[in-house]
Write a protein that holds these residues in place. Structure first.
Motif, PDB file in Angstrom:
ATOM      1  N   MET A   1     -14.016   0.048  39.713  1.00 36.35           N
ATOM      2  CA  MET A   1     -12.991  -0.492  40.269  1.00 36.35           C
ATOM      3  C   MET A   1     -13.613  -1.004  41.677  1.00 36.35           C
ATOM      4  N   VAL A   2     -13.437  -2.101  42.348  1.00 34.28           N
ATOM      5  CA  VAL A   2     -13.702  -2.451  43.545  1.00 34.28           C
ATOM      6  C   VAL A   2     -12.641  -2.644  44.380  1.00 34.28           C
ATOM      7  N   LEU A   3     -12.609  -2.024  45.466  1.00 31.51           N
ATOM      8  CA  LEU A   3     -11.635  -2.409  46.562  1.00 31.51           C
ATOM      9  C   LEU A   3     -12.055  -2.875  47.899  1.00 31.51           C
ATOM     10  N   ASN A   4     -11.335  -3.559  48.657  1.00 32.51           N
ATOM     11  CA  ASN A   4     -11.872  -4.120  49.819  1.00 32.51           C
ATOM     12  C   ASN A   4     -10.613  -4.244  50.520  1.00 32.51           C
ATOM     13  N   PHE A   5     -10.547  -3.558  51.817  1.00 34.86           N
ATOM     14  CA  PHE A   5      -9.331  -3.274  52.629  1.00 34.86           C
ATOM     15  C   PHE A   5      -9.643  -3.266  54.124  1.00 34.86           C
ATOM     16  N   ILE A   6      -8.822  -3.219  54.809  1.00 40.71           N
ATOM     17  CA  ILE A   6      -8.958  -3.363  56.411  1.00 40.71           C
ATOM     18  C   ILE A   6      -8.954  -1.839  56.765  1.00 40.71           C
ATOM     19  N   GLY A   7     -10.064  -1.458  57.465  1.00 37.38           N
ATOM     20  CA  GLY A   7      -9.785   0.197  57.901  1.00 37.38           C
ATOM     21  C   GLY A   7     -10.132   0.288  59.236  1.00 37.38           C
ATOM     22  N   GLU A  57     -11.808   9.393  55.723  1.00 32.59           N
ATOM     23  CA  GLU A  57     -10.348   9.432  54.940  1.00 32.59           C
ATOM     24  C   GLU A  57     -10.593   8.751  53.616  1.00 32.59           C
ATOM     25  N   VAL A  58     -11.125   7.735  53.446  1.00 32.65           N
ATOM     26  CA  VAL A  58     -11.022   7.166  51.895  1.00 32.65           C
ATOM     27  C   VAL A  58     -12.279   7.961  51.371  1.00 32.65           C
ATOM     28  N   ARG A  59     -13.223   8.482  51.605  1.00 29.51           N
ATOM     29  CA  ARG A  59     -14.183   9.221  50.746  1.00 29.51           C
ATOM     30  C   ARG A  59     -13.208  10.655  50.566  1.00 29.51           C
ATOM     31  N   GLU A  60     -12.597  11.017  51.436  1.00 30.33           N
ATOM     32  CA  GLU A  60     -11.913  12.539  51.101  1.00 30.33           C
ATOM     33  C   GLU A  60     -10.740  12.260  50.117  1.00 30.33           C
ATOM     34  N   ILE A  61     -10.161  11.099  50.213  1.00 28.14           N
ATOM     35  CA  ILE A  61      -8.925  10.898  49.272  1.00 28.14           C
ATOM     36  C   ILE A  61      -9.359  10.739  47.783  1.00 28.14           C
ATOM     37  N   VAL A  62     -10.641   9.740  47.703  1.00 28.98           N
ATOM     38  CA  VAL A  62     -11.262   9.466  46.376  1.00 28.98           C
ATOM     39  C   VAL A  62     -11.661  11.062  46.003  1.00 28.98           C
ATOM     40  N   ASN A  64     -10.944  13.961  46.444  1.00 31.68           N
ATOM     41  CA  ASN A  64      -9.763  14.988  46.176  1.00 31.68           C
ATOM     42  C   ASN A  64      -8.702  14.744  45.029  1.00 31.68           C
ATOM     43  N   GLU A  65      -8.611  13.160  44.875  1.00 33.14           N
ATOM     44  CA  GLU A  65      -7.873  12.703  43.764  1.00 33.14           C
ATOM     45  C   GLU A  65      -8.505  13.222  42.518  1.00 33.14           C
ATOM     46  N   GLY A  66      -9.902  12.877  42.419  1.00 34.99           N
ATOM     47  CA  GLY A  66     -10.656  13.248  41.382  1.00 34.99           C
ATOM     48  C   GLY A  66     -10.711  12.601  40.029  1.00 34.99           C
ATOM     49  N   SER A  67     -10.169  11.293  40.058  1.00 34.67           N
ATOM     50  CA  SER A  67     -10.592  10.565  38.604  1.00 34.67           C
ATOM     51  C   SER A  67     -11.612   9.350  39.120  1.00 34.67           C
ATOM     52  N   PHE A  68     -12.116   9.511  40.034  1.00 32.71           N
ATOM     53  CA  PHE A  68     -13.175   8.371  40.435  1.00 32.71           C
ATOM     54  C   PHE A  68     -14.430   9.097  40.904  1.00 32.71           C
ATOM     55  N   ASN A  69     -15.583   8.664  40.458  1.00 28.14           N
ATOM     56  CA  ASN A  69     -16.811   8.625  41.160  1.00 28.14           C
ATOM     57  C   ASN A  69     -16.828   7.567  42.193  1.00 28.14           C
ATOM     58  N   LEU A  70     -17.205   7.746  43.458  1.00 32.69           N
ATOM     59  CA  LEU A  70     -17.468   7.052  44.589  1.00 32.69           C
ATOM     60  C   LEU A  70     -18.865   6.596  44.473  1.00 32.69           C
ATOM     61  N   ASP A  71     -19.083   5.331  43.950  1.00 26.83           N
ATOM     62  CA  ASP A  71     -20.455   4.740  43.901  1.00 26.83           C
ATOM     63  C   ASP A  71     -20.983   4.182  45.082  1.00 26.83           C
ATOM     64  N   LYS A  72     -20.405   3.305  45.728  1.00 33.10           N
ATOM     65  CA  LYS A  72     -20.835   2.931  47.042  1.00 33.10           C
ATOM     66  C   LYS A  72     -19.597   2.397  47.931  1.00 33.10           C
ATOM     67  N   MET A  73     -19.848   2.686  49.338  1.00 33.68           N
ATOM     68  CA  MET A  73     -18.916   2.262  50.204  1.00 33.68           C
ATOM     69  C   MET A  73     -19.534   1.618  51.104  1.00 33.68           C
ATOM     70  N   GLU A  74     -19.047   0.615  51.765  1.00 32.63           N
ATOM     71  CA  GLU A  74     -19.887  -0.133  52.802  1.00 32.63           C
ATOM     72  C   GLU A  74     -18.704  -0.773  53.869  1.00 32.63           C
ATOM     73  N   ILE A  75     -19.228  -0.561  55.070  1.00 36.96           N
ATOM     74  CA  ILE A  75     -18.401  -0.852  56.070  1.00 36.96           C
ATOM     75  C   ILE A  75     -19.067  -2.308  56.773  1.00 36.96           C
ATOM     76  N   ALA A 149     -15.332  -1.651  52.028  1.00 34.12           N
ATOM     77  CA  ALA A 149     -15.540  -2.110  50.678  1.00 34.12           C
ATOM     78  C   ALA A 149     -15.825  -0.871  49.877  1.00 34.12           C
ATOM     79  N   VAL A 150     -15.225  -0.552  48.592  1.00 40.68           N
ATOM     80  CA  VAL A 150     -15.668   0.359  47.933  1.00 40.68           C
ATOM     81  C   VAL A 150     -15.660   0.305  46.442  1.00 40.68           C
ATOM     82  N   SER A 151     -16.957   0.883  45.914  1.00 38.77           N
ATOM     83  CA  SER A 151     -16.946   0.892  44.371  1.00 38.77           C
ATOM     84  C   SER A 151     -16.908   2.005  43.839  1.00 38.77           C
ATOM     85  N   MET A 152     -16.003   2.190  42.649  1.00 37.42           N
ATOM     86  CA  MET A 152     -15.945   3.444  42.092  1.00 37.42           C
ATOM     87  C   MET A 152     -15.887   3.347  40.543  1.00 37.42           C
ATOM     88  N   THR A 153     -16.373   4.316  39.834  1.00 37.78           N
ATOM     89  CA  THR A 153     -16.023   4.078  38.413  1.00 37.78           C
ATOM     90  C   THR A 153     -15.319   5.440  37.797  1.00 37.78           C
TER      91      THR A 153
END
Length: 156
Positions: A1-7, A57-62, A64-75, A149-153
């Protein structure tokens, strides 16, 4: 999954990174109150349900939720005015054009909510004045959005 949002770039949730574009919108609203076109209680009761997280915050939420591996995050920092490309040389800076560009973007996102809350009749004048306030702000400070921008599997 790829997400892109204002932070935002820092921990403070009231920083200019996320809030100032909305603070500028209060200026024309208060002008309309002073002119009797909008009720002050309507402005006081306006709630814009927006939260812009920081990277931590994004890193911590992903995690703690535990369903996804955070592959990449870009600011990425992006100018408020989408036509203000830092890689292109501008012959002349037109603050009113930039103000209108930003105003049109905010209008695209917020017009239905604002029209429902205040009525359709003030929308054109609200965003015309908003463009003016944004234009004056951009002369003083070249402000940017913080995109995350966040990429997760999914974890199996």
């Amino acid at each position: 999954m790829v997400l892109n949002f204002i932070g935002r770039s820092i921990h403070d949730p009231s920083s200019k990174d996320c809030c100032y574009i909305w603070e500028l919108l209060t200026k024309p609203l208060l002008e309309l109150v002073n002119e009797g076109l909008v009720e002050a209680t309507k402005v006081d009761s306006l709630n814009v349900p927006i939260y812009t997280p920081c990277e931590e915050e994004v890193r911590e939420i992903v995690e703690n939720e535990g369903s996804f591996n955070l592959d990449k995050m870009e600011i990425v920092e992006v100018n408020w005015d989408p036509s203000d490309d830092p890689n292109k040389e501008r012959v002349v800076f037109n603050k009113y054009e930039s103000g209108k560009n930003v105003s049109n973007g905010v209008r695209a996102v917020s017009e239905p909510m604002l029209a429902t809350h205040f009525g359709e009749s003030i929308i054109d004048i609200l965003f015309t004045r908003y463009a003016h306030h944004v234009a004056h702000h951009l002369v003083v400070e070249k402000t940017k959005f913080i995109n995350i921008a966040v990429s997760m599997t999914k974890i199996n």
